[in-house]
Design an enzyme around this catalytic site. Sequence first.
Site, PDB file in Angstrom:
ATOM      1  CB  CYS A   1      -0.982  -0.030   1.175  1.00  0.00           C
ATOM      2  SG  CYS A   1      -0.217   0.048   2.807  1.00  0.00           S
TER       3      CYS A   1
ATOM      4  CG  ASN B   1       4.362  -1.723   5.262  1.00  0.00           C
ATOM      5  OD1 ASN B   1       5.507  -2.021   5.633  1.00  0.00           O
ATOM      6  ND2 ASN B   1       3.402  -2.607   5.245  1.00  0.00           N
TER       7      ASN B   1
ATOM      8  CB  CYS C   1      -3.621   1.979   7.153  1.00  0.00           C
ATOM      9  SG  CYS C   1      -3.355   3.489   8.104  1.00  0.00           S
ATOM     10  NE  ARG C   2      -4.520   1.582   1.980  1.00  0.00           N
ATOM     11  CZ  ARG C   2      -4.297   2.211   0.847  1.00  0.00           C
ATOM     12  NH1 ARG C   2      -5.163   2.077  -0.151  1.00  0.00           N
ATOM     13  NH2 ARG C   2      -3.228   2.973   0.683  1.00  0.00           N
ATOM     14  CB  SER C   3       0.170  -3.473   2.974  1.00  0.00           C
ATOM     15  OG  SER C   3       1.050  -2.581   3.595  1.00  0.00           O
TER      16      SER C   3
ATOM     17  CG  ASP D   1      -5.185   5.548   2.777  1.00  0.00           C
ATOM     18  OD1 ASP D   1      -5.259   5.130   3.943  1.00  0.00           O
ATOM     19  OD2 ASP D   1      -4.196   6.155   2.321  1.00  0.00           O
TER      20      ASP D   1
END
Length: 157
Positions: free
Chosen positions: A11, A14, A16-18, A126
Amino acid sequence: MPHVPSVLFVCLGNICRSPLAEAALRHEAERAGVEVIVDSAGTGSWHVGKGPDPRSCAEAARHGIDIRSYRARQVKTQDFNRFDHVIALDASNLADLRRIAPSDSEARLSLLLDLVPGLEGQDVADPYYGGPEGFETTWEQVTEAARNLAMQLKTGR
Ligand code: 4NP
């Protein structure tokens, strides 16, 4: 020795999402009984060395998973030859990956939600600037994708 498949989730930050995608695939692969090497990285460098966003940690913890020891890193050239699959969380991440991939890259680049029937081509939004419900949506999406990916890897596709 059989080849152990490897997956890198990417993402922007690195944090929040990934990291949630990484946690979800570790979890789903274990449930499916499939061995896989999993990591995550960001296209940006702002958060290198930091742990995941506290809201991601809280969301993972709600599902019994502790990700507080994860540390952000930036994607690097060697990743494209170390990982079989480099999976972007959104279209902007995928465009960045295509731009920085070396010409001899052997990794398969793809978009995470292409793994989820009905959500093909969509971004994992995001959640950084929103509320905690964004992290819940992220978790649901990465978990569904991870479950399908674990099945694909298990059946060798
Ligand atoms: P991520 O979220 O890409 O899911 O880790 C973000 C975290 C931080 C920033 C952007 C996105 N930032 O601009 O600092």
